[in-house]
Design an enzyme around this catalytic site. Structure first.
Site, PDB file in Angstrom:
ATOM      1  N   GLU A 265      15.462 -22.830  32.044  1.00 13.70           N
ATOM      2  CA  GLU A 265      16.046 -22.252  30.830  1.00 13.70           C
ATOM      3  C   GLU A 265      16.430 -20.837  31.203  1.00 13.70           C
ATOM      4  OE1 GLU A 265      16.396 -19.808  28.418  1.00 13.70           O
ATOM      5  OE2 GLU A 265      14.466 -20.151  27.431  1.00 13.70           O
ATOM      6  N   CYS A 302      15.705 -14.889  24.830  1.00 14.61           N
ATOM      7  CA  CYS A 302      16.865 -15.658  25.305  1.00 14.61           C
ATOM      8  C   CYS A 302      17.720 -16.116  24.134  1.00 14.61           C
ATOM      9  CB  CYS A 302      16.429 -16.826  26.158  1.00 14.61           C
ATOM     10  SG  CYS A 302      14.997 -17.636  25.515  1.00 14.61           S
TER      11      CYS A 302
HETATM   12  P1  NAP Z   1      13.557 -13.777  37.152  1.00 15.79           P
HETATM   13  O1  NAP Z   1      14.017 -12.721  38.068  1.00 15.79           O
HETATM   14  O2  NAP Z   1      14.444 -14.936  36.993  1.00 15.79           O
HETATM   15  O3  NAP Z   1      12.115 -14.251  37.682  1.00 15.79           O
HETATM   16  C1  NAP Z   1      11.374 -15.257  37.024  1.00 15.79           C
HETATM   17  C2  NAP Z   1      10.403 -15.884  38.001  1.00 15.79           C
HETATM   18  O4  NAP Z   1      11.133 -16.638  38.965  1.00 15.79           O
HETATM   19  C3  NAP Z   1       9.561 -14.896  38.793  1.00 15.79           C
HETATM   20  O5  NAP Z   1       8.291 -15.459  39.012  1.00 15.79           O
HETATM   21  C4  NAP Z   1      10.309 -14.777  40.091  1.00 15.79           C
HETATM   22  O6  NAP Z   1       9.429 -14.501  41.148  1.00 15.79           O
HETATM   23  C5  NAP Z   1      10.856 -16.169  40.270  1.00 15.79           C
HETATM   24  N1  NAP Z   1      12.118 -16.191  41.023  1.00 15.79           N
HETATM   25  C6  NAP Z   1      13.258 -15.567  40.668  1.00 15.79           C
HETATM   26  N2  NAP Z   1      14.214 -15.835  41.577  1.00 15.79           N
HETATM   27  C7  NAP Z   1      13.663 -16.638  42.509  1.00 15.79           C
HETATM   28  C8  NAP Z   1      14.142 -17.259  43.700  1.00 15.79           C
HETATM   29  N3  NAP Z   1      15.402 -17.098  44.111  1.00 15.79           N
HETATM   30  N4  NAP Z   1      13.291 -18.010  44.415  1.00 15.79           N
HETATM   31  C9  NAP Z   1      12.016 -18.171  44.021  1.00 15.79           C
HETATM   32  N5  NAP Z   1      11.497 -17.610  42.917  1.00 15.79           N
HETATM   33  C10 NAP Z   1      12.307 -16.857  42.159  1.00 15.79           C
HETATM   34  O7  NAP Z   1      13.282 -13.217  35.703  1.00 15.79           O
HETATM   35  P2  NAP Z   1      12.572 -11.882  35.211  1.00 15.79           P
HETATM   36  O8  NAP Z   1      11.889 -11.210  36.352  1.00 15.79           O
HETATM   37  O9  NAP Z   1      11.752 -12.241  34.074  1.00 15.79           O
HETATM   38  O10 NAP Z   1      13.738 -10.977  34.665  1.00 15.79           O
HETATM   39  C11 NAP Z   1      14.911 -10.682  35.363  1.00 15.79           C
HETATM   40  C12 NAP Z   1      16.112 -10.987  34.485  1.00 15.79           C
HETATM   41  O11 NAP Z   1      16.022 -12.326  33.977  1.00 15.79           O
HETATM   42  C13 NAP Z   1      16.225 -10.152  33.233  1.00 15.79           C
HETATM   43  O12 NAP Z   1      16.842  -8.940  33.434  1.00 15.79           O
HETATM   44  C14 NAP Z   1      16.989 -11.062  32.332  1.00 15.79           C
HETATM   45  O13 NAP Z   1      18.362 -10.935  32.556  1.00 15.79           O
HETATM   46  C15 NAP Z   1      16.593 -12.437  32.696  1.00 15.79           C
HETATM   47  N6  NAP Z   1      15.591 -13.089  31.805  1.00 15.79           N
HETATM   48  C16 NAP Z   1      15.956 -14.117  31.045  1.00 15.79           C
HETATM   49  C17 NAP Z   1      15.012 -14.737  30.245  1.00 15.79           C
HETATM   50  C18 NAP Z   1      15.347 -15.892  29.388  1.00 15.79           C
HETATM   51  O14 NAP Z   1      14.682 -16.094  28.402  1.00 15.79           O
HETATM   52  N7  NAP Z   1      16.280 -16.710  29.754  1.00 15.79           N
HETATM   53  C19 NAP Z   1      13.709 -14.321  30.229  1.00 15.79           C
HETATM   54  C20 NAP Z   1      13.346 -13.264  31.042  1.00 15.79           C
HETATM   55  C21 NAP Z   1      14.301 -12.677  31.825  1.00 15.79           C
HETATM   56  P3  NAP Z   1       9.494 -13.161  41.992  1.00 15.79           P
HETATM   57  O15 NAP Z   1       9.769 -12.053  41.034  1.00 15.79           O
HETATM   58  O16 NAP Z   1       8.146 -13.111  42.624  1.00 15.79           O
HETATM   59  O17 NAP Z   1      10.591 -13.383  42.961  1.00 15.79           O
END
Ligand code: NAP
Length: 530
Positions: A265, A302
């Site tokens: 999601e 989201c």
């Molecule tokens: P994220 O960067 O997508 O990370 C979420 C989880 O996935 C973390 O545990 C991260 O681990 C892991 N992950 C991310 N990319 C990966 C990859 N290529 N390979 C393996 N594991 C991976 O989300 P976030 O840290 O919560 O926030 C970053 C951005 O996501 C925000 O600025 C926002 O734009 C978006 N976001 C969207 C939602 C939503 O509801 N859809 C919620 C939160 C955030 P590591 O950090 O250890 O790599």
């Protein structure tokens, strides 16, 4: 309660890694107590091996055992008391009242899944009895039900540190389906993660569930998550977070020797349409509701309303003034992490400087680290149609007001939409008649359609869809919230010509579970006479 920073590989604590990280309080950027280890490949391998063994036992557990286990997890989370709320507040800057509410939602969804499992009909038991005398060929007895698929990797989300994290909806629905879970903790709230993991493991012991039913691996590098998803013992992935992260894991899972489903999601912009009569009749209250929805939780949902489409009307100027005024009075607030705050600021800058969108109004700002100001842009319908960057999610308290030239342009904008989690329409009965086609279009674009409301606030219930067409998710036929989320972790198995003794309990003639079954095309709780 001391935070140890270790993983839980099945029931054993472990911390073999050499790379470490700590949690940061986003209010002041100070490091919080606890040093956390990045999980090693060996630890991940041990966790998955244990989960495979646990799966063989879990799938034979009766529904009462699973229901009691989910309820026990809820009890253990509540028993963490203020320790959990305080640590979570320090790690996320989310207010304690919000976190207490989120904890209620978390234990509520565990209990809802317990009730679903205890009732039992969710397994979709379907029976076609044999017709031995059918000509020209006899028909066998065929019985089908949903069975658990195996160990599930769950990625905790940053923005719901309880309800979409270690014991959130993904874990609750996977355990309810009798699938073992390995959580990759979100590095933004590792202490919260550890506390909740301990609560789950206490429940594992109390309820005599097999070791490997639950494991936790922590880490702040993509390597930890990648290693887990690549492990051939993992049979599905549940993820909430960024498009970049979700898509990377989806591609990784599809490149495996055995590809597996990834239920990612990844958020959306959640278009809101405000139709002319509604704008005229209640523009004031819509403006107030919209700004509250934009600002809720510092926009870190989201389902945040990131795009508002209004057909040209003389009432628009006054509506925009009201939105602008309320946004300008919005206090600055702290985001979840420095990374998320920086991403918000730079995406707002890109919209303003590179895309050239006009800022209608900005909220108050201050120098506190990771604090941001609410922002509302205003563009024309033609500008939106010419630049799809305006449809991309800005994670935070930001929205783009779009003034469409004509009704036809409103429909064109709707047709051009990508997949979203939600789509909202504000209108009167007369508006709904005039814009009837809009609903036909939006049904193809979003998982949840809302009339005269706002998209934030996702009810955990049986009828909820929290999902939508790509790119809002990678699995548009599913939901990540509500009881139907359980269907992600099962698959239909058909048993042909089986004697009663070899059938799963839900398919046996006697129907001792007293569940609804589709028998020869009719829903019934009756037993079967062979
Ligand atoms: P994220 O960067 O997508 O990370 C979420 C989880 O996935 C973390 O545990 C991260 O681990 C892991 N992950 C991310 N990319 C990966 C990859 N290529 N390979 C393996 N594991 C991976 O989300 P976030 O840290 O919560 O926030 C970053 C951005 O996501 C925000 O600025 C926002 O734009 C978006 N976001 C969207 C939602 C939503 O509801 N859809 C919620 C939160 C955030 P590591 O950090 O250890 O790599």
């Amino acid at each position: 309660m001391e935070i140890t920073g270790q993983h839980f590989i099945g029931n054993k604590v472990s911390g073999d890694g050499i790379e470490t990280f700590s949690a940061v309080n986003p209010v002041n950027n100070k490091t919080l107590p606890g040093v956390f280890f990045n999980a090693t490949t060996q630890e991940i391998d041990t966790a998955t091996t244990k989960s495979v063994a646990a799966y063989q036992i879990l799938k034979t557990k009766n529904k009462e055992d699973i229901a009691a286990f989910l309820e026990q997890i809820a009890e253990e989370i509540m028993a963490l008391g203020d320790t959990l709320i305080t640590r979570c507040n320090e790690e996320t800057a989310l207010p304690e009242a919000r976190l207490i509410g989120e904890r209620g939602r978390t234990v509520g969804q565990l209990r809802l899944f317990a009730a679903l499992v205890r009732e039992g009909s969710w397994v979709d038991a379907t029976i076609d009895t044999a017709e031995p005398n059918r000509a020209p060929v006899p028909k066998s007895d065929l019985r089908q039900m949903l069975r658990p698929i195996g160990p599930i990797a769950v990625f905790g989300a940053s923005n719901f540190p309880l309800a979409f994290s270690v014991a959130g909806g993904d874990t609750a629905s996977a355990l309810a389906a009798s699938c073992p879970v390995i959580v990759k903790g979100h590095p933004a709230h590792p202490g919260t993660t550890e506390l909740v993991a301990r609560a789950i493991l206490k429940a594992v012991k109390t309820c005599n569930m097999p070791e490997g039913t639950f494991s936790l691996v922590q880490g702040n590098t993509t390597k930890v998550g990648e290693t887990l998803v690549k492990h051939l013992a993992i049979k599905a992935v549940a993820f909430t977070g960024s498009f970049k992260g979700g898509k990377a894991l989806f591609d990784l899972a599809n490149s495996r020797k055995e590809p597996i489903p990834v239920f990612a999601e990844m958020g959306s912009t959640n278009p809101v349409f405000i139709l002319p009569k509604a704008l005229k009749e209640r523009g004031d209250s819509i403006a107030a509701g919209l700004v509250s929805s934009i600002n809720l939780g510092v926009g870190q949902f989201c389902t945040n309303p990131g795009m508002v489409i209004i057909p040209k009307d003389k009432g628009i100027a006054s509506f925009c003034d009201q939105v602008a005024d309320k946004i300008s009075q919005s206090p600055s607030a702290t985001m979840l992490t420095p990374g998320i705050a920086n991403a918000y600021k730079s995406t707002v800058d890109i919209l303003r400087n590179s895309v050239g969108a006009e800022i209608l109004s900005s909220g108050k700002n201050d120098d506190a680290p990771n604090n941001v100001a609410s922002t509302v842009f205003k563009v024309s319908g033609t500008e939106l149609l010419n630049n799809n960057q305006l449809e991309q999610e800005v994670f935070g308290p930001c929205s783009v007001l779009v003034e469409a030239e004509t009704k036809e342009q409103v429909l064109e904008i709707a047709r051009n939409l990508e997949g979203h989690l939600t789509a909202t329409v504000h209108g009167t009965p007369e508006d709904f008649e005039t814009f009837a086609e809009l609903f036909q279009i939006l049904e193809q674009k979003a998982g949840r359609l809302i009339i005269n409301g706002f998209p934030t606030g996702v009810e955990v219930c049986h009828a909820m869809t929290h999902g939508g067409p790509y790119p809002s998710t990678t699995a548009p036929q599913t939901t990540s919230v509500g009881t139907k989320a359980i269907k992600r972790f099962v698959r239909p198995v058909c048993y042909q010509g089986f004697p009663d003794s070899l059938l799963p309990e839900s398919l046996k003639d006697s129907n001792t579970h007293n569940i609804w079954r589709l028998v020869n095309g009719t829903f019934t709780k009756e037993h079967i006479n062979r």
